[in-house]
Structure formats: structure tokens, C-alpha cells
Design an enzyme around this catalytic site. Structure first.
Site, PDB file in Angstrom:
ATOM      1  N   GLU A 190       0.845  -0.952  -0.080  1.00 28.28           N
ATOM      2  CA  GLU A 190       0.037   0.055   0.005  1.00 28.28           C
ATOM      3  C   GLU A 190       0.991   1.202   0.066  1.00 28.28           C
ATOM      4  OE1 GLU A 190      -3.223   0.041  -0.207  1.00 28.28           O
ATOM      5  OE2 GLU A 190      -3.697  -2.005   0.588  1.00 28.28           O
TER       6      GLU A 190
ATOM      7  N   CYS B 106      -2.325   9.169   2.320  1.00 28.03           N
ATOM      8  CA  CYS B 106      -2.301   8.440   0.811  1.00 28.03           C
ATOM      9  C   CYS B 106      -3.184   8.884  -0.295  1.00 28.03           C
ATOM     10  CB  CYS B 106      -2.013   7.120   1.117  1.00 28.03           C
ATOM     11  SG  CYS B 106      -3.335   6.419   1.703  1.00 28.03           S
TER      12      CYS B 106
END
Ligand code: NAD
Length: 499
Positions: free
Chosen positions: A253, A287
Site C-alpha cells: 500500500e 495517501c
């Protein structure tokens, strides 16, 4: 700031707190909260051995019972939501409101994982051979290593941990060396729940404090069946080949570079609200933060005036104080990276609005920045790079195909959004020829995902999926079983092989 009472209220044993070379700094004011001893290579080795032992016991416990432990962990989190959120704010600097949201996300994944523990379904398939049955079954995988980033210091671990545990696995957690106290607190709360639960092995959860070297040790260890690593693309580039070389499983991720397309038919009130939260919220340190605004030329001026005005007045300040919407950057290096990106954008022909350093009374050691809006003539190199700070690059387009091409023209592929009232535009954006990202939204921003959907992205974001949907399959191994209940032994594909 005296962090000890807070740690004690969360059940963290304080024996080793204050004794070590890893300095824990609060981004709120730059003060040292405490120090901790990092794990040695020998500590890592012993932790893996203990995790393997825990695995042998835990995989025997029926999955719904494993879910019951996670349900109780959820209750413990509910009872400690406020102090844990406060610690999140102190250590990573996000505003209290968002820190509460992060702890809520942990609670949500506990509920999800508990339900899931009764739904780890395999398939049955029609066999081509008479008197045969085919099925697939899912089994616990083994030791799961989790490496996490500073910006979600507890939720990312919880996504991994809750699913890994209901799937029958122990977890070794290497949190960011910028947020180790949050890790100790979340782990302590789990232990509190586990102590009341008959049959939970002692080392189902372990924390390894340390920096990149500790993460590297986990990546290289063949006894770690799955390494789930959240952080920058740079980190993923280092970790992925090491895990692949030993044929381990990795779940990556990594960084994002998220865009919002705003079309001529968009509801600009909604778009402006979504832009503010997605681009300035969490001080641009998600993110999924919005980094690129792609606006149709006909509405660009109107929208950008509103965004510029909002950036100019959004309250930047102490994240512990109510009313603050934008807290500090994590450290001085993050501020330097923001200033450098703005200078590069300026040189590439961008016009920078706001983006200066903000001095916050009582927080002189913190690095606070006003969000920056940068009108760019094109998607220059600097726009292709994820700078982990509140910078929003705005670009315009005339033809819808160009908007989609611009959305997809960066190396990362995490989150994306479109604001439109035109169903054709919306559906095209979501279609095979639309956004190439793991997350594609309509009329909501790029950040703030719910745990029910699988979370993650494509390209340099790493391809991993965590949290909801079928992300649980990452934490289990699949076996295909064929059972012959006939009195003959026919071979598949009609092959004859007899003497
Ligand atoms: P980072 O890459 O600096 O560190 C992340 C973690 O990796 C830390 O625990 C760190 O100690 C460890 N690490 C660093 N180098 C390593 C190596 N060579 N081997 C093993 N471990 C190593 O990231 P950060 O600054 O903490 O977080 C910000 C980054 O994380 C951003 O790029 C952001 O987009 C990304 N992020 C991604 C997601 C996602 O779900 N896609 C979520 C949160 C953050």
C-alpha cells in the site's frame, strides 16, 4: 508534554518508556515526548519464533471464536477511544476530530472482521469426472508482518491485524519510528481484550519498535508468510524484491497522487467542500490526499477563486484545539520538501497562492503550513511526484477524454474522483476506459474511504487491497480439493493410463 499518564490510561507498560535511543517527537510543538529502545536483530528473531508458536495454537481455534476475540477488542477500543485519539494527535499531529475518526475506523474493522469470521467461504465446483467432488478451502497462512506509515499510526495496523487474526494468524507489527507510542497503546489495548479471552496465545500480537532496518529484517525473514507494507513507493521498491526473492507474499500500500476531475456540469458547492477536505485535511498527509485538480476551462476561474479563498482562511493551528482544521506537518523535512516542490512548480511556470509557513503560538517547534494552490500550465514533473504536504496543483482541460488522460498520466494509481451531473461522464470515468486507479469516486472527494470496500491502488501504489470486500483472502492460503467417491479412477481430460 507529559505523555506518561496518557500511556498508563491506555494500559501501556511504562518500564522501557524513557529508556532508549529512539527519540519520540511530537509534531504539535517539536517537543520530545519520550524515548524508546529499538528492537535488536536478535529481538526480531525471537519475536518471529514466538509468533510461529502462536500460529500453531491459533490456527486450531475455530474462526467464529477468533472473531469473538476481535469483537471484544472492538469493545476495548470503544472504551478507550478518546485517550487513544489524543495520543494519535500528539504523535502524528492530525486534528483530534480526524484522530477520533481513525480510532472509529479501528472499531469498524473489528465489527467487520467479527462478521467475516463466519463467512470465510470457499467455492464448490462441478467436476468433469463422475463420482468426484471439487472444492476450495481456505486455511490460516502463517506469521503476518505489518510495516506501517506515520500518517495512519493505528488504523492501518488494525485493518491488517483484525483480518489476519480472524483468518488464524499472529501479527508482528513494525510501526513507523515516528509513531511508536500509538503502536504500543493499540497493542496494549488488544492485550487487555486477549487477557479476558480463554485460548488466545500469548504472542498473537507483537510490536517491534525500530526504523527501516527492523522492517528490512521482517522482509527478509522466510518465516514471515505475508508482509503487508504501507508507506512510500521508495519503501515498496526496497521491500518487494526482497520478499519476492524468497517467494513470500507481499501486500503493498504505497504512495498516491490523486486527482479530481471537475466537469462543466459539476455542482461547484459540493466540489469546493470536497476539495477543501481532500487537499487540506490531515495537512495533505493522507495517501489519498487530493494533489491534482483537473477542471473544465468553463468553470475553472469560478472554482479556483473559491478554493484559493478557502485555503487562505482555513484555520491552521494546534491540532489539539477545537476549531483547528489543519494541523502540523510531521517534521522539518516535510516542510523542506513542501517548500522545494513549490519552488520547482514556480520554475515550471506555476502560480503559487498561499503555502507559506505558519507560526502557531505555543507550538514554536512545530512545522505548520498554509495549504498551497498552484495553477500549473501542464502536468510538469513535480506534479507527477507525491509531495506529502498540502499542495494542490490545478490544471484545465477542454475535452473530456483529455481529462481522463490527465487523471491517468502519473505513475501512481490510488484514488480519483469526478464531480459531474452528467451520467455519461460519471459512468465513463468509472468504466474500463476511465480512471485507472484502485479507487474511483463520483461526487465525493478522493480521501476518507470506508472500511467496507477493498482499499488500495494500482501501478506504483503497489496493487495491494486491504480492509473490506474479499481482502481477507490475502491472509489465508487456498487449497483446491478433489474427492473421488466412486469405485473408478478416471483421469482428467479423458487421459487413459492403465496397464
Ligand atoms: P515511509 O516509506 O518513510 O515509511 C513507512 C514505513 O516503512 C515505516 O515503518 C518505515 O520505518 C518503513 N521503512 C522505510 N524504509 C524501509 C525499508 N527499506 N525496508 C523496510 N521498511 C522500511 O513512509 P511514511 O513517511 O511513514 O508515510 C508516508 C507514505 O506512506 C506516503 O508515500 C503515503 O502515500 C504512504 N501511505 C500509503 C498508504 C496506502 O494505503 N496506500 C497509507 C498510508 C501512507
Amino acid at each position: 508534554m507529559d505523555v506518561l499518564p496518557l500511556l498508563k490510561s491506555l494500559g501501556v507498560p511504562t518500564g522501557s518508556v524513557g529508556k532508549g535511543v529512539l527519540r519520540v517527537v511530537s509534531p504539535v510543538d517539536g517537543s520530545t515526548l519520550t524515548s524508546l529502545p529499538p528492537a535488536s536483530p536478535d529481538n526480531v528473531n525471537r519475536a518471529v519464533v514466538r509468533a510461529q508458536e502462536a500460529f500453531l495454537a491459533w490456527r486450531m481455534v475455530p474462526a467464529p471464536r477468533r472473531g469473538e476475540l476481535i469483537r471484544r477488542f472492538g469493545d476495548t477500543l470503544r472504551a478507550h477511544k478518546e485517550p487513544l485519539a489524543r495520543l494519535v494527535t500528539l504523535e502524528c499531529g492530525k486534528i483530534l476530530e480526524e484522530a477520533r475518526g481513525e480510532v472509529q475506523e479501528m472499531i469498524d474493522i473489528c465489527d467487520f472482521a467479527c462478521g467475516l469470521s463466519r463467512q470465510l467461504y470457499g467455492l464448490t465446483m462441478a467436476s468433469e469426472r463422475p463420482g468426484h467432488r471439487m472444492a476450495e478451502t481456505w486455511h490460516p497462512l502463517g506469521v503476518v508482518g505489518v510495516i506501517s506509515a506515520f500518517n495512519f499510526p493505528v488504523a492501518v495496523w488494525a485493518w491488517n491485524f483484525c483480518l489476519a487474526v480472524v483468518c488464524g494468524n499472529p501479527v508482528l507489527w513494525k510501526p513507523s519510528d515516528k509513531t511508536p507510542l500509538c503502536a504500543l497503546a493499540a497493542h496494549a489495548l488488544f492485550l487487555q481484550a486477549a487477557r479476558q479471552f480463554e485460548g488466545a496465545p500469548a504472542d498473537l500480537s507483537q510490536v517491534l519498535i525500530g526504523g527501516a532496518d527492523t522492517g528490512k529484517a521482517l522482509a527478509a525473514d522466510a518465516r514471515v508468510a505475508l508482509l503487508s507494507a504501507t508507506g512510500s513507493t521508495r519503501m515498496g521498491r526496497a521491500v518487494a524484491p526482497v520478499v519476492a526473492a524468497r517467494f513470500g507474499r507481499s501486500l503493498l500500500e504505497l504512495g498516491g497522487n490523486n486527482a479530481m476531475v471537475v466537469t462543466a456540469s459539476a455542482d461547484l458547492d459540493l466540489a469546493a467542500q470536497a476539495i477543501l477536505f481532500s487537499a487540506a485535511g490531515t495537512a495533505g498527509q493522507r495517501c489519498t490526499s487530493l494533489r491534482r485538480l483537473l477542471v473544465h476551462t468553463s468553470v475553472a476561474k469560478k472554482l479556483l477563486v473559491r478554493v484559493g479563498a478557502a485555503f487562505g482562511k482555513v484555520p491552521v493551528g494546534n491540532p489539539l484545539k477545537s476549531g483547528t482544521l489543519v494541523g502540523p506537518l510531521i517534521d522539518g523535512a516535510a516542510w523542506d520538501a513542501m517548500a522545494a516542490a513549490l519552488a520547482r512548480a514556480g520554475k515550471a511556470g506555476g502560480t503559487v497562492e498561499h503555502g507559506g509557513r505558519v507560526r502557531v503560538p505555543g507550538c514554536s517547534g512545530g512545522f505548520y503550513a498554509r495549504p498551497a494552490l498552484v495553477k500549473m500550465p501542464a502536468q510538469h514533473d513535480v506534479v507527477h511526484t507525491e509531495t506529502f504536504a498540502p499542495i494542490l496543483y490545478a490544471m484545465t482541460w477542454r475535452h473530456f477524454d483529455d481529462a481522463i488522460a490527465m487523471n491517468n498520466a502519473v505513475p501512481q494509481g490510488l484514488s480519483s474522483a469526478i464531480f459531474t451531473s452528467d451520467v455519461r461522464e460519471a459512468e465513463t470515468f468509472l468504466s474500463a476506459t476511465g480512471s485507472d486507479c484502485g479507487i474511483a469516486n463520483v461526487n465525493i472527494g478522493t480521501s476518507g474511504a470506508e472500511i467496507g470496500g477493498a482499499f488500495g491502488g494500482e501501478k506504483e501504489t503497489g496493487g495491494g487491497r486491504e480492509a473490506g470486500s474479499d481482502a481477507w483472502k490475502n491472509y489465508m492460503r487456498r487449497a483446491t480439493n478433489t474427492v473421488n467417491h466412486s469405485r473408478a479412477l478416471p483421469l482428467a481430460q479423458g487421459i487413459r493410463f492403465t496397464i
